[in-house]
Write a protein that holds these residues in place. Sequence first.
Motif, mmCIF file in Angstrom:
data_model
loop_
_atom_site.group_PDB
_atom_site.id
_atom_site.type_symbol
_atom_site.label_atom_id
_atom_site.label_comp_id
_atom_site.label_asym_id
_atom_site.label_seq_id
_atom_site.Cartn_x
_atom_site.Cartn_y
_atom_site.Cartn_z
ATOM 1 N N LYS A 136 10.048 30.977 -15.685
ATOM 2 C CA LYS A 136 10.434 32.259 -15.850
ATOM 3 C C LYS A 136 11.386 32.528 -17.005
ATOM 4 O O LYS A 136 12.295 32.046 -17.252
ATOM 5 C CB LYS A 136 11.031 33.336 -14.776
ATOM 6 C CG LYS A 136 9.729 33.431 -13.492
ATOM 7 C CD LYS A 136 10.174 34.413 -12.572
ATOM 8 C CE LYS A 136 9.111 34.727 -11.510
ATOM 9 N NZ LYS A 136 9.636 35.656 -10.423
ATOM 10 N N VAL A 137 10.711 33.523 -17.956
ATOM 11 C CA VAL A 137 11.636 33.774 -18.999
ATOM 12 C C VAL A 137 11.717 35.411 -19.182
ATOM 13 O O VAL A 137 10.978 36.149 -19.346
ATOM 14 C CB VAL A 137 10.906 33.440 -20.420
ATOM 15 C CG1 VAL A 137 11.482 33.728 -21.531
ATOM 16 C CG2 VAL A 137 10.681 31.951 -20.531
ATOM 17 N N LYS A 138 13.073 35.663 -19.200
ATOM 18 C CA LYS A 138 13.464 37.175 -19.089
ATOM 19 C C LYS A 138 13.315 37.722 -20.650
ATOM 20 O O LYS A 138 13.869 37.054 -21.621
ATOM 21 C CB LYS A 138 14.846 37.597 -18.507
ATOM 22 C CG LYS A 138 14.710 37.066 -17.010
ATOM 23 C CD LYS A 138 16.088 37.422 -16.454
ATOM 24 C CE LYS A 138 16.042 37.138 -14.758
ATOM 25 N NZ LYS A 138 17.339 37.676 -14.344
ATOM 26 N N LEU A 139 12.753 38.747 -20.762
ATOM 27 C CA LEU A 139 12.534 39.483 -22.091
ATOM 28 C C LEU A 139 12.916 41.046 -21.937
ATOM 29 O O LEU A 139 12.449 41.677 -21.189
ATOM 30 C CB LEU A 139 11.004 39.205 -22.761
ATOM 31 C CG LEU A 139 10.466 37.887 -22.647
ATOM 32 C CD1 LEU A 139 8.853 37.930 -23.023
ATOM 33 C CD2 LEU A 139 11.264 36.938 -23.852
ATOM 34 N N THR A 140 13.707 41.443 -22.957
ATOM 35 C CA THR A 140 13.964 42.774 -23.008
ATOM 36 C C THR A 140 12.745 43.474 -23.744
ATOM 37 O O THR A 140 11.992 42.821 -24.481
ATOM 38 C CB THR A 140 15.223 42.906 -23.850
ATOM 39 O OG1 THR A 140 15.143 42.427 -25.346
ATOM 40 C CG2 THR A 140 16.567 42.140 -23.306
ATOM 41 N N LEU A 141 12.971 44.719 -23.902
ATOM 42 C CA LEU A 141 11.817 45.553 -24.668
ATOM 43 C C LEU A 141 11.929 45.301 -26.211
ATOM 44 O O LEU A 141 10.891 45.126 -26.954
ATOM 45 C CB LEU A 141 11.929 47.130 -24.472
ATOM 46 C CG LEU A 141 11.378 47.623 -23.043
ATOM 47 C CD1 LEU A 141 11.608 49.152 -23.123
ATOM 48 C CD2 LEU A 141 9.990 47.386 -23.150
ATOM 49 N N GLU A 142 13.050 45.075 -26.662
ATOM 50 C CA GLU A 142 13.131 44.274 -28.069
ATOM 51 C C GLU A 142 12.524 43.164 -28.209
ATOM 52 O O GLU A 142 11.734 43.085 -29.338
ATOM 53 C CB GLU A 142 14.948 44.577 -28.396
ATOM 54 C CG GLU A 142 15.334 45.836 -28.273
ATOM 55 C CD GLU A 142 16.095 46.209 -27.138
ATOM 56 O OE1 GLU A 142 15.665 45.783 -25.992
ATOM 57 O OE2 GLU A 142 16.775 47.168 -27.052
ATOM 58 N N ASP A 143 12.527 42.466 -27.363
ATOM 59 C CA ASP A 143 12.057 40.985 -27.474
ATOM 60 C C ASP A 143 10.498 41.279 -27.550
ATOM 61 O O ASP A 143 9.964 40.808 -28.392
ATOM 62 C CB ASP A 143 12.527 40.035 -26.406
ATOM 63 C CG ASP A 143 13.814 39.472 -26.340
ATOM 64 O OD1 ASP A 143 14.528 39.582 -27.387
ATOM 65 O OD2 ASP A 143 14.431 39.193 -25.193
ATOM 66 N N ILE A 144 10.053 42.013 -26.439
ATOM 67 C CA ILE A 144 8.505 42.144 -26.309
ATOM 68 C C ILE A 144 8.142 42.970 -27.669
ATOM 69 O O ILE A 144 6.839 42.819 -28.047
ATOM 70 C CB ILE A 144 8.540 43.137 -25.064
ATOM 71 C CG1 ILE A 144 8.581 42.203 -24.017
ATOM 72 C CG2 ILE A 144 6.824 43.584 -25.106
ATOM 73 C CD1 ILE A 144 8.542 42.986 -22.769
#
Length: 389
Positions: A136-144
């Motif tokens: 699992k890789v956690k992404l912020t809205l900025e990453d997305i």
Amino acid sequence: MAAKRDYYEVLGVDRNADEKAIKSAYRKKAIQYHPDKNPGDKEAEEKFKEAAEAYDVLSNPEKRAKYDQFGHDMGPQGFPGGGAGGFHAGGFSMEDIFSQFGDIFGGGFGGMGGFESAGGRARRPRRRKGSDLRIKVKLTLEDIANGVTKTLKIPTLVKDDHCNGTGAKDGTAMATCPTCGGAGSVIEQQQTMFGVRQAHVECPQCHGSGQVITEKCSFCKGEGVVRQDVTVSFTIPAGVQDGQTLTLRGKGNAALNGGDNGDLLIVVEEVKHPELIRDGNDVVYNLMLDIPTAVLGGSVEVPTISGRARLKIPAGTQPGKVLRLRGKGLPSTDGYGTGDELINVMVYIPENLTDDEKKSFEELRDKPGLKPDDATKHRIFSKLRHIFE
């Protein structure tokens, strides 16, 4: 040579028959003329092949369209110019026809999924594949919003170089499998609706390799793999969704005693933004206005994915109004278009007032401009009605 029969006539269907009817008709013909139900009957075998040829053409929209236009004069690959649509009973083996059945009848149908008549050809054993890895890789809205490249160390089973992944000492301590004689497969019998069928299945001792280990590798204990932290870099494209899985082929665990690597499955886990709510490619912000700003208008600062932005509030903004910041949402993964930021307006009604504040509101209570007239009431109620209809 006898003239070819019309394919629709062969299957006994109308020229306007749909895909379901064609498949059903073929199934009936295949069962009727199957070689196991008609042992030694050459005529039944030819009709069996003829039905398979007809189905191959009529089940393919492109071939069927050419056949409807040119008949049997379709050419060897389905083009005009002599031939039979790329599927010839005379040059098509029974094994080829049986393999075609997998999509129609499933692997349990006699003669399919690897089953052959006595003396049939053995199928090549499947090449083993290592297990998949899932992270699992956690992404912020900025990453997305922008896409991101990640570099991670992942515990992985890799090929042991000491034995070249074979599990045998020095990679050479091997001998021909005594169970299958090096063929990699053995014959197994299975009772089917057509009688007993013989199947070439993977040898249980050598697992299809045709060889067995005579002396195990001391480094991997005969497994051909060792555990190692592997550094993997990958790029996650902009616009991915929470829960979406991306696949890196061949980046999973190595197969025991040789074979292909499994895959690395990357599961996206979206980290919730403290102020913004994702809605597809749009993001939503709930803006709480004070009464004076809602009445008189003004300028407020709102959060966006990339920072802060000034937003003009028109005078007389009503609760429930949605303001829009174009292009401030998330991009589509296919590269076409970007969502918006939707500002959902709410108006704060104070619950606790000082005496002076109460006095100010009392003075405004009877002002005609602060009370809605009938036209205003009707306009607001109409909007609310559309929301709940």
